[in-house]
Design a protein around this motif. Structure first.
Motif, PDB file in Angstrom:
ATOM      1  N   GLY A  37       0.688  -1.234  -0.051  1.00 39.82           N
ATOM      2  CA  GLY A  37      -0.153  -0.141  -0.027  1.00 39.82           C
ATOM      3  C   GLY A  37       0.730   1.140  -0.035  1.00 39.82           C
ATOM      4  N   ASP A  39       3.216   4.383  -1.698  1.00 48.81           N
ATOM      5  CA  ASP A  39       3.398   4.918  -2.878  1.00 48.81           C
ATOM      6  C   ASP A  39       4.901   4.844  -3.444  1.00 48.81           C
ATOM      7  OD1 ASP A  39       0.865   6.236  -2.868  1.00 48.81           O
ATOM      8  OD2 ASP A  39       1.664   7.605  -1.399  1.00 48.81           O
ATOM      9  N   PHE A  61      -4.774  -7.662  -5.946  1.00 48.26           N
ATOM     10  CA  PHE A  61      -5.471  -6.456  -5.301  1.00 48.26           C
ATOM     11  C   PHE A  61      -7.069  -6.911  -5.739  1.00 48.26           C
ATOM     12  CE2 PHE A  61      -2.003  -3.192  -5.618  1.00 48.26           C
ATOM     13  CZ  PHE A  61      -2.088  -3.010  -4.151  1.00 48.26           C
ATOM     14  N   THR A  65      -6.980  -2.016 -11.039  1.00 49.94           N
ATOM     15  CA  THR A  65      -5.692  -0.933 -11.231  1.00 49.94           C
ATOM     16  C   THR A  65      -6.044   0.063 -12.175  1.00 49.94           C
ATOM     17  OG1 THR A  65      -4.231  -2.407  -9.990  1.00 49.94           O
ATOM     18  CG2 THR A  65      -3.328  -0.562 -11.573  1.00 49.94           C
ATOM     19  N   GLU A 132     -12.382   4.565  -3.378  1.00 46.54           N
ATOM     20  CA  GLU A 132     -11.617   3.751  -2.743  1.00 46.54           C
ATOM     21  C   GLU A 132     -11.987   2.414  -2.738  1.00 46.54           C
ATOM     22  OE1 GLU A 132      -9.789   5.656   0.624  1.00 46.54           O
ATOM     23  OE2 GLU A 132      -8.187   6.197  -0.611  1.00 46.54           O
ATOM     24  N   ILE A 135     -11.185   1.517  -6.629  1.00 44.59           N
ATOM     25  CA  ILE A 135      -9.727   1.651  -7.083  1.00 44.59           C
ATOM     26  C   ILE A 135      -8.780   1.102  -5.990  1.00 44.59           C
ATOM     27  CG2 ILE A 135      -7.952   3.085  -8.112  1.00 44.59           C
ATOM     28  CD1 ILE A 135     -10.698   2.792  -9.631  1.00 44.59           C
ATOM     29  N   SER A 136      -8.058  -0.027  -6.412  1.00 46.30           N
ATOM     30  CA  SER A 136      -7.206  -0.508  -5.612  1.00 46.30           C
ATOM     31  C   SER A 136      -5.744   0.001  -5.586  1.00 46.30           C
ATOM     32  CB  SER A 136      -7.067  -1.889  -5.635  1.00 46.30           C
ATOM     33  OG  SER A 136      -8.120  -2.680  -5.258  1.00 46.30           O
ATOM     34  N   CYS A 137      -5.457   0.431  -6.858  1.00 48.61           N
ATOM     35  CA  CYS A 137      -4.178   1.173  -7.157  1.00 48.61           C
ATOM     36  C   CYS A 137      -4.104   2.203  -8.232  1.00 48.61           C
ATOM     37  CB  CYS A 137      -3.120   0.009  -7.404  1.00 48.61           C
ATOM     38  SG  CYS A 137      -1.254   0.390  -7.918  1.00 48.61           S
ATOM     39  N   LYS A 164      -4.431  11.971  -5.525  1.00 49.52           N
ATOM     40  CA  LYS A 164      -3.806  11.679  -4.140  1.00 49.52           C
ATOM     41  C   LYS A 164      -4.839  12.283  -2.988  1.00 49.52           C
ATOM     42  CE  LYS A 164      -1.357   9.242  -1.620  1.00 49.52           C
ATOM     43  NZ  LYS A 164      -1.494   7.569  -1.694  1.00 49.52           N
ATOM     44  N   LEU A 167      -8.154  10.188  -3.297  1.00 44.81           N
ATOM     45  CA  LEU A 167      -8.059   8.699  -2.869  1.00 44.81           C
ATOM     46  C   LEU A 167      -6.840   8.554  -2.166  1.00 44.81           C
ATOM     47  CD1 LEU A 167      -8.653   7.344  -6.431  1.00 44.81           C
ATOM     48  CD2 LEU A 167     -10.110   7.342  -4.670  1.00 44.81           C
ATOM     49  N   GLN A 169      -5.797   6.911   0.561  1.00 47.02           N
ATOM     50  CA  GLN A 169      -5.420   5.454   0.999  1.00 47.02           C
ATOM     51  C   GLN A 169      -4.958   4.614  -0.367  1.00 47.02           C
ATOM     52  OE1 GLN A 169      -4.866   5.265   4.251  1.00 47.02           O
ATOM     53  NE2 GLN A 169      -5.729   7.231   4.311  1.00 47.02           N
ATOM     54  N   THR A 170      -5.187   4.919  -1.436  1.00 50.56           N
ATOM     55  CA  THR A 170      -5.125   4.147  -2.714  1.00 50.56           C
ATOM     56  C   THR A 170      -3.438   4.250  -2.985  1.00 50.56           C
ATOM     57  OG1 THR A 170      -7.233   4.438  -3.417  1.00 50.56           O
ATOM     58  CG2 THR A 170      -5.595   3.717  -4.807  1.00 50.56           C
TER      59      THR A 170
END
Length: 418
Positions: A37, A39, A61, A65, A132, A135-137, A164, A167, A169-170
């Motif tokens: 998780g 960046d 995930f 993505t 979120e 979207i996982s990534c 960012k 999202l 936490q993504t």
């Protein structure tokens, strides 16, 4: 969690979907960082295996993505390749009708997709799924395009900083083949990921021979060079559209399967040139810099620059399209001061004129070097090469020095008298 995934799923996934038993250098560490998780900023040369760094985590995930890419013309090819490997992937852009677009959004909501490719211009149409829970990534390919310090700045990329904030936490993974220190810092700031872990691979492509020649009779030199490599694939970069067409015509007259590529061609014609080149129906493409980004062809044996590029980043990325299979390849650059003058005209009046001219000066220094060219090239990106490479024209034919004091005095005396 990532540690368990690493041992139980990572290698089987790599083998099942990509056909590899082992990772290339840094791939495993990058993928683990993404799965945890975090960046991530990845600087990896063309052919180093960047795409697996986000495609493999996407399979592990839960959600989709989102892959942001400027390569609209190649999205279909990339998605077709993933689908052929059994990976659920789609692309979303303005060429699709509203029914198709809604079908894709429904697939995301139902968690039926693993990868969704989109250009930055189309992001506003995805507002309903930019959550979120879906979207996982987020993978940002060709990330240098976001930076005005970079060699291929695109204003459409500047909006990506909102991702960012929307999202938080993504995890975001930004990837590019070419970025100096200033560009890397700018990427992190623009994307609002200042604490991202950076992975910098070596910029040294040992299999590519670097060569610079004076531009006298360059058309004849190119014809002779390609004539000896009739069965090999290559790219020749020119500054102008007319230059690509004229050179392709001259190669065709020699019986070489060559064609021109530039932004003035229709979408269908550009797609055909790319496809014919990838499948070896065309051996040589004479192109403007619009060609090459994202081209997945491992057996390009040579890249020729008819004109000098405007900066080292662009030069490095373009020659990186040769020798992706690791076999011996050639990078040939023709140098004339006329190109420097022309490139300065292009930048005149630009908001970052001083920066572009400074980068052009570094490119000129590389072309006029009397020391190992690879040392200079790697040094530009902050990588130190202890010994000469032995695979550039300067190493193979070192310049001979002599005392020119008297000659210089005579010349200056002549000037003074005149």
């Amino acid at each position: 969690m990532a540690e368990a995934i690493l041992h139980e799923h990572l290698y089987p996934t790599l083998k099942k979907y990509f056909g590899y038993d082992q990772f290339r250098p840094q791939q495993k560490e990058i993928i683990t960082n993404v799965l945890e998780g975090n960046d991530t900023l990845v600087i990896m040369p063309t052919g180093g295996g960047k795409s697996i760094c986000y495609q493999l985590p996407a399979l592990l995930f839960e959600g989709v993505t989102l892959v942001i890419s400027p390569l609209i013309a190649l999205m279909k090819d990339q998605v077709d390749g993933l689908n052929a490997n059994g990976i659920e992937a789609e692309y979303f852009n303005s060429s699709q009708d509203s029914l198709k677009q809604q079908e894709i959004l429904d697939q995301v909501a139902q968690k039926k997709l693993k990868l969704l490719y989109v250009a930055p211009e189309s992001l506003s149409a995805l507002n309903d799924i930019l959550k979120e829970s879906y979207i996982s990534c987020i993978a940002i390919d060709e990330a240098h395009c976001i930076s005005s310090w970079g060699h291929d700045f695109r204003p459409s990329y500047q909006q990506l900083g909102f991702l960012k904030r929307s999202l938080p936490q993504t995890p975001i993974i930004a990837l590019t083949a070419t970025a100096d220190k200033a560009t890397r810092q700018d990427i992190l700031e623009q994307l609002n990921i200042p604490n991202a872990q950076q992975f910098l691979s070596s910029f040294d492509r040992k299999n590519i021979k670097l060569e610079v020649r004076p531009a006298e009779n360059r058309v004849k030199q190119i014809l002779d060079f390609v004539e000896k490599r009739r069965e090999e694939s290559g790219i020749i970069y020119c500054l102008s559209r007319k230059g690509t067409e004229k050179l392709a015509e001259k190669l065709q007259h020699k019986g070489i399967k060559a064609t021109a590529y530039h932004a003035g061609l229709s979408f269908e014609d550009r797609s055909k040139v790319q496809e014919d080149f990838i499948f070896d129906k065309t051996k040589v493409v004479c192109a403007t810099v619009a060609f090459g980004m994202g081209i997945d062809k491992s057996n390009v044996r040579f890249v020729i620059h008819y004109n000098m590029p405007k900066n080292i980043e662009g030069y490095y990325q373009e020659i990186g399209r040769a020798g992706r299979d690791g076999l011996a390849s050639n990078a040939l650059l023709f140098h004339t001061y006329a190109d420097v003058i022309q490139l300065r005209r292009f930048t005149a009046g630009a908001s970052n004129e001083d920066l572009q001219n400074a980068k052009l000066d570094r490119m000129k220094e590389f072309a006029e070097a009397t020391d190992c060219r690879r040392k200079i090239l790697l040094g530009y990106f902050g990588e130190y090469l202890e010994e000469n490479c032995g695979n550039c024209d300067v190493c193979e034919n070192p310049p001979r020095f002599f005392d020119g004091t008297i000659y210089a005095q005579k010349l200056l005396s002549c000037v003074a008298r005149l």
